[in-house]
Design a protein around this motif. Structure first.
Motif, PDB file in Angstrom:
ATOM      1  N   THR A 149       0.855  -1.183   0.000  1.00  0.00           N
ATOM      2  CA  THR A 149       0.000   0.000   0.000  1.00  0.00           C
ATOM      3  C   THR A 149       0.892   1.234   0.000  1.00  0.00           C
ATOM      4  O   THR A 149       2.011   1.208   0.519  1.00  0.00           O
ATOM      5  CB  THR A 149      -0.913   0.027   1.236  1.00  0.00           C
ATOM      6  N   VAL A 150       0.410   2.312  -0.588  1.00  0.00           N
ATOM      7  CA  VAL A 150       1.186   3.549  -0.651  1.00  0.00           C
ATOM      8  C   VAL A 150       0.301   4.718  -0.262  1.00  0.00           C
ATOM      9  O   VAL A 150      -0.926   4.645  -0.353  1.00  0.00           O
ATOM     10  CB  VAL A 150       1.768   3.786  -2.067  1.00  0.00           C
ATOM     11  N   VAL A 151       0.927   5.779   0.162  1.00  0.00           N
ATOM     12  CA  VAL A 151       0.206   6.982   0.547  1.00  0.00           C
ATOM     13  C   VAL A 151      -0.333   7.672  -0.705  1.00  0.00           C
ATOM     14  O   VAL A 151       0.369   7.821  -1.704  1.00  0.00           O
ATOM     15  CB  VAL A 151       1.119   7.944   1.321  1.00  0.00           C
ATOM     16  N   SER A 152      -1.584   8.064  -0.646  1.00  0.00           N
ATOM     17  CA  SER A 152      -2.218   8.759  -1.765  1.00  0.00           C
ATOM     18  C   SER A 152      -2.249  10.252  -1.513  1.00  0.00           C
ATOM     19  O   SER A 152      -2.383  10.700  -0.371  1.00  0.00           O
ATOM     20  CB  SER A 152      -3.649   8.235  -1.966  1.00  0.00           C
ATOM     21  N   GLU A 153      -2.113  11.033  -2.593  1.00  0.00           N
ATOM     22  CA  GLU A 153      -2.214  12.476  -2.466  1.00  0.00           C
ATOM     23  C   GLU A 153      -3.627  12.894  -2.054  1.00  0.00           C
ATOM     24  O   GLU A 153      -3.837  13.936  -1.456  1.00  0.00           O
ATOM     25  CB  GLU A 153      -1.853  13.161  -3.790  1.00  0.00           C
ATOM     26  N   ASP A 154      -4.593  12.060  -2.393  1.00  0.00           N
ATOM     27  CA  ASP A 154      -5.993  12.308  -2.053  1.00  0.00           C
ATOM     28  C   ASP A 154      -6.285  11.672  -0.700  1.00  0.00           C
ATOM     29  O   ASP A 154      -6.203  10.449  -0.544  1.00  0.00           O
ATOM     30  CB  ASP A 154      -6.891  11.718  -3.135  1.00  0.00           C
ATOM     31  N   ALA A 155      -6.628  12.475   0.287  1.00  0.00           N
ATOM     32  CA  ALA A 155      -6.858  11.963   1.635  1.00  0.00           C
ATOM     33  C   ALA A 155      -8.034  10.995   1.705  1.00  0.00           C
ATOM     34  O   ALA A 155      -8.136  10.206   2.645  1.00  0.00           O
ATOM     35  CB  ALA A 155      -7.089  13.132   2.599  1.00  0.00           C
ATOM     36  N   ASN A 156      -8.932  11.049   0.715  1.00  0.00           N
ATOM     37  CA  ASN A 156     -10.108  10.183   0.718  1.00  0.00           C
ATOM     38  C   ASN A 156      -9.897   8.897  -0.087  1.00  0.00           C
ATOM     39  O   ASN A 156     -10.833   8.128  -0.268  1.00  0.00           O
ATOM     40  CB  ASN A 156     -11.314  10.930   0.147  1.00  0.00           C
ATOM     41  N   ALA A 157      -8.687   8.679  -0.579  1.00  0.00           N
ATOM     42  CA  ALA A 157      -8.426   7.524  -1.433  1.00  0.00           C
ATOM     43  C   ALA A 157      -7.342   6.629  -0.828  1.00  0.00           C
ATOM     44  O   ALA A 157      -6.510   7.083  -0.044  1.00  0.00           O
ATOM     45  CB  ALA A 157      -8.004   7.980  -2.822  1.00  0.00           C
ATOM     46  N   VAL A 158      -7.377   5.356  -1.200  1.00  0.00           N
ATOM     47  CA  VAL A 158      -6.338   4.405  -0.800  1.00  0.00           C
ATOM     48  C   VAL A 158      -5.798   3.744  -2.061  1.00  0.00           C
ATOM     49  O   VAL A 158      -6.534   3.544  -3.034  1.00  0.00           O
ATOM     50  CB  VAL A 158      -6.881   3.345   0.179  1.00  0.00           C
ATOM     51  N   ARG A 159      -4.501   3.433  -2.046  1.00  0.00           N
ATOM     52  CA  ARG A 159      -3.865   2.866  -3.221  1.00  0.00           C
ATOM     53  C   ARG A 159      -2.979   1.692  -2.861  1.00  0.00           C
ATOM     54  O   ARG A 159      -2.438   1.617  -1.759  1.00  0.00           O
ATOM     55  CB  ARG A 159      -3.024   3.924  -3.954  1.00  0.00           C
ATOM     56  N   CYS A 160      -2.824   0.787  -3.826  1.00  0.00           N
ATOM     57  CA  CYS A 160      -1.939  -0.363  -3.684  1.00  0.00           C
ATOM     58  C   CYS A 160      -1.130  -0.479  -4.971  1.00  0.00           C
ATOM     59  O   CYS A 160      -1.673  -0.283  -6.070  1.00  0.00           O
ATOM     60  CB  CYS A 160      -2.757  -1.632  -3.442  1.00  0.00           C
TER      61      CYS A 160
END
Length: 208
Positions: A149-160
């Motif tokens: 998982t990685v930090v997203s620039e969008d606080a409302n989103a999650v990324r892998c």
């Protein structure tokens, strides 16, 4: 209307039956269930695809589930992916049926396979080279040795993110959650590795 509900429940006999009964009493009709993860603390995480009866509200279904001891709804949202859960095995079958375009086909399949909003292939040199419609077009390449998982620039989103090869990575994202579980991260890495193997085998066969 179909909804996808992610729920945590005790990993003991009868728990899923209690959840199913609560959903039915609140006006939901279960279409499919997939076990997402079984944790060492005795908790299971399941994805439940359900249809709501006319007049039934998703909030009522959430409340009915949360009222059960040891049960917690993590997330619920509308689900328009053809009224079915798309399993990893089905994704692999799709990739092997079109090996020449396996890497692009993988991106197309990942959102429905992981109940994500979008997926993209990002090159270190060229940026986004293939993506689904909802994917951000300004995604940057991220160096990873294994799926994570990685930090997203969008606080409302999650990324892998998972590594595809030396220059490309695969990114999937959800807006509004839920967080990607460890089991999902491992699955993404496995599917990406399989897609790369299928693609390489196809390229080798084409060369004779």
């Amino acid at each position: 209307m179909p909804y996808l509900l992610r729920v945590e429940l005790p990993d003991v006999p009868g728990s899923l039956g209690r959840v199913a009964t609560a959903i039915g009493m609140a006006g939901g009709d279960i279409e499919a269930i997939e076990i997402v993860e079984k944790r060492h603390d005795g908790v299971a995480v399941d994805d439940v695809l359900l249809e709501t009866a006319p007049g039934a509200m998703p909030d009522s279904i959430v409340s009915a589930c949360n009222a059960l001891e040891g049960v917690e709804v993590v997330w619920i949202s509308r689900y328009g992916a053809g009224g079915n859960l798309f399993l990893d095995l089905e994704a692999v079958e799709e990739l092997t049926s079109e090996p020449d375009i396996a890497l692009d086909r993988l991106i197309d399949l990942l959102p429905v396979t992981f109940r994500a909003d979008w997926a993209a292939r990002v090159s270190k040199n060229d940026g986004v080279v293939h993506a689904t419609d909802a994917a951000p077009r300004d995604l940057e390449w991220v160096r990873v040795d294994r799926a994570a998982t990685v930090v997203s620039e969008d606080a409302n989103a999650v990324r892998c993110v998972a590594r595809l090869n030396k220059t490309d990575v695969v990114v999937i994202g959800r807006r509004g959650g839920p967080e990607f579980l460890d089991s999902e991260v491992a699955r993404l890495g496995h599917l990406v590795g399989l897609a790369m193997s299928i693609s390489r085998a196809a390229a080798k066969a084409a060369l004779g």
